[in-house]
Write a protein that holds these residues in place. Structure first.
Motif, short mmCIF file in Angstrom:
data_model
loop_
_atom_site.label_atom_id
_atom_site.label_comp_id
_atom_site.label_asym_id
_atom_site.label_seq_id
_atom_site.Cartn_x
_atom_site.Cartn_y
_atom_site.Cartn_z
N ALA A 194 3.00 4.22 13.07
CA ALA A 194 2.19 3.59 12.02
C ALA A 194 0.93 2.94 12.59
CB ALA A 194 3.02 2.53 11.30
N VAL A 195 0.90 2.79 13.92
CA VAL A 195 -0.20 2.09 14.57
C VAL A 195 -1.06 3.04 15.41
CG1 VAL A 195 -0.64 0.39 16.41
CG2 VAL A 195 1.10 -0.09 14.69
N LEU A 196 -0.44 4.11 15.91
CA LEU A 196 -1.10 4.95 16.91
C LEU A 196 -1.50 6.31 16.34
CD1 LEU A 196 1.40 4.19 19.83
CD2 LEU A 196 -0.87 3.18 19.49
N THR A 197 -2.69 6.76 16.70
CA THR A 197 -3.13 8.11 16.28
C THR A 197 -2.37 9.14 17.11
OG1 THR A 197 -4.86 8.21 17.95
CG2 THR A 197 -5.47 7.28 15.79
N ASP A 198 -2.44 10.39 16.67
CA ASP A 198 -1.79 11.48 17.41
C ASP A 198 -2.29 11.51 18.85
OD1 ASP A 198 -0.75 12.06 14.97
OD2 ASP A 198 -1.83 13.93 14.67
N ARG A 242 13.24 -0.54 8.25
CA ARG A 242 12.41 -1.65 7.76
C ARG A 242 10.94 -1.23 7.84
NH1 ARG A 242 13.85 -5.36 11.11
NH2 ARG A 242 15.36 -6.39 9.76
N SER A 243 10.22 -1.44 6.75
CA SER A 243 8.77 -1.24 6.80
C SER A 243 8.16 -2.44 7.51
CB SER A 243 8.20 -1.16 5.39
OG SER A 243 6.81 -1.43 5.44
N GLU A 245 5.21 -3.17 7.36
CA GLU A 245 4.10 -3.64 6.53
C GLU A 245 4.60 -4.51 5.37
OE1 GLU A 245 1.08 -0.44 5.84
OE2 GLU A 245 2.29 0.64 7.29
N THR A 246 5.77 -4.18 4.83
CA THR A 246 6.28 -4.93 3.66
C THR A 246 7.58 -5.67 3.95
OG1 THR A 246 7.64 -3.08 2.90
CG2 THR A 246 5.34 -3.17 2.11
N PHE A 247 8.24 -5.38 5.09
CA PHE A 247 9.55 -5.94 5.46
C PHE A 247 10.71 -5.40 4.63
CE2 PHE A 247 7.47 -10.12 7.02
CZ PHE A 247 7.28 -9.56 8.27
N ILE A 248 10.45 -4.51 3.71
CA ILE A 248 11.55 -3.98 2.89
C ILE A 248 12.47 -3.13 3.76
CG2 ILE A 248 12.12 -2.40 0.98
CD1 ILE A 248 9.48 -3.39 -0.34
N VAL A 249 13.79 -3.41 3.69
CA VAL A 249 14.78 -2.66 4.47
C VAL A 249 15.56 -1.75 3.54
CG1 VAL A 249 16.76 -2.83 6.03
CG2 VAL A 249 15.03 -4.63 6.06
#
Ligand SMILES: O=P(O)(O)OC[C@@H](O)[C@@H](O)c1c[nH]c2ccccc12
Length: 321
Positions: A194-198, A242-243, A245-249
């Motif tokens: 989610a943070v790093l490009t290919d 867990r996201s 970005e939203t913490f939703i598990v």
């Protein structure tokens, strides 16, 4: 000398954030490690979510680390570190031996979503208890600001004679962190799709290979899974329930992603780690049936009075080495 990211940027005339956005990455970089957060926010607005905030702080932290321990010095000490232990091999063997997913037990004091999980936190004592009760590998949180972890904890656990391979649980945005993790005793590092490009992932995988480190590449959604499966040389994929970005598990995330991509993953010999939100033998069985070979567990172990004993409670049986 330009690094690979800068070179691509220069050739295409695009910024790092443009390239990332083309790959569906929502996390932006400020790329201004010497500026104050107020200046950064004046230019870019407030961080859009917790993960972006962590990354913005991390960019500054890495610049400070580089100023303290220059890259050439860290590369040299990484080269002198005792050889790595086989993180992937330990997971595969434990899975086979116990007939349940191999355990990566996490040494985690706190998190931004749950606050402090354990007062009187002794990382070495917890690591030794995990090892004694059958954990295949350990994960040591090193982020200080949001997780109250440290590289010192990683080093202490390694030096205390723990034999399990160790994952450095860090928000890697720069190669310096990978060399630093190795210098401090890590056998594996986390890379977050989610943070790093290919290109970042490919470049960091090469560095890991050169250092003998295993990379655990973390995905959370379909797009990230597709990106990572298109990269050669991936051995371990973590599916985070867990996201960040939203913490939703949502543990069904592991099932959904494996229903679609399980065949491709097996063909490539990639092992999958089910991450986060696992509390009971039913939770473990659920992700096992979905196809994981390992689980990464923090909260449900570290919150118990005896985190070692808690392992048998999580799996419904004792694990053996
Ligand atoms: O404490 P839990 O819900 O068992 O989760 C452990 C681990 O999966 C979680 O700490 C984690 C997964 N990916 C991460 C990336 C950064 C920080 C933390 C994490």
């Amino acid at each position: 000398m330009l690094n690979a990211v800068e070179l691509e940027q220069w050739e295409s005339g695009k910024s790092v954030n443009d390239i990332a956005a083309c790959q569906g990455i929502r996390i932006r970089r400020h790329c201004r490690p010497a500026a104050s957060m107020a200046e950064i926010e004046a230019e870019m607005g407030a961080p859009r979510n917790i993960l972006e905030k962590i990354i913005w702080d991390k960019e500054i932290e890495v610049a400070q680390g580089l100023a303290r321990s220059p890259l050439n010095e860290v590369i040299e000490s990484a080269g002198k570190a005792p050889p790595t232990r086989d993180f992937y091999g330990a997971l595969a063997a434990a899975h086979k031996r116990n007939g349940v997913p191999a355990l990566i037990a996490e040494v985690k004091k706190a998190s931004p979503s749950r606050g402090v999980l354990r007062e009187n936190f002794d990382p070495v004592e917890i690591a030794q208890a995990y090892e004694k009760h059958g954990a295949a590998c350990l994960s040591i949180l090193t982020d200080e600001k949001y997780f109250q972890g440290s590289f010192e904890n990683l080093q202490k656990v390694r030096k205390a004679g723990v034999k399990c391979p160790l994952l450095c649980k860090e928000f890697v945005v720069d190669k310096w962190q990978i060399y630093y993790a190795r210098a401090m005793g890590a056998d594996a590092v986390l890379l977050i799709a989610a943070v790093l490009t290919d290109l970042d992932i490919k470049y960091f995988l090469r560095i890991c290979k050169e250092l003998g480190l295993t990379a655990l590449i973390e995905v959370h959604d379909e797009r990230e899974m597709e990106r990572v499966l298109a990269i050669n040389g991936v051995q371990l994929i973590g599916i985070n329930n867990r996201s960040l970005e939203t913490f939703i598990v949502d543990t069904s995330n592991t099932k959904t992603l494996l229903e679609k991509h399980g065949d491709a993953i097996r063909e490539k010999g990639i092992l999958v780690v089910g991450e986060s939100g696992l509390f009971t033998p039913d939770d473990v069985a659920y992700v096992q049936n979905a196809g994981v070979s390992a689980v990464l567990v923090g909260e449900s172990l570290v919150k118990q009075a005896d985190p070692g004993q808690a392992i048998a409670g999580l799996f419904g049986k004792e694990l053996v080495h």
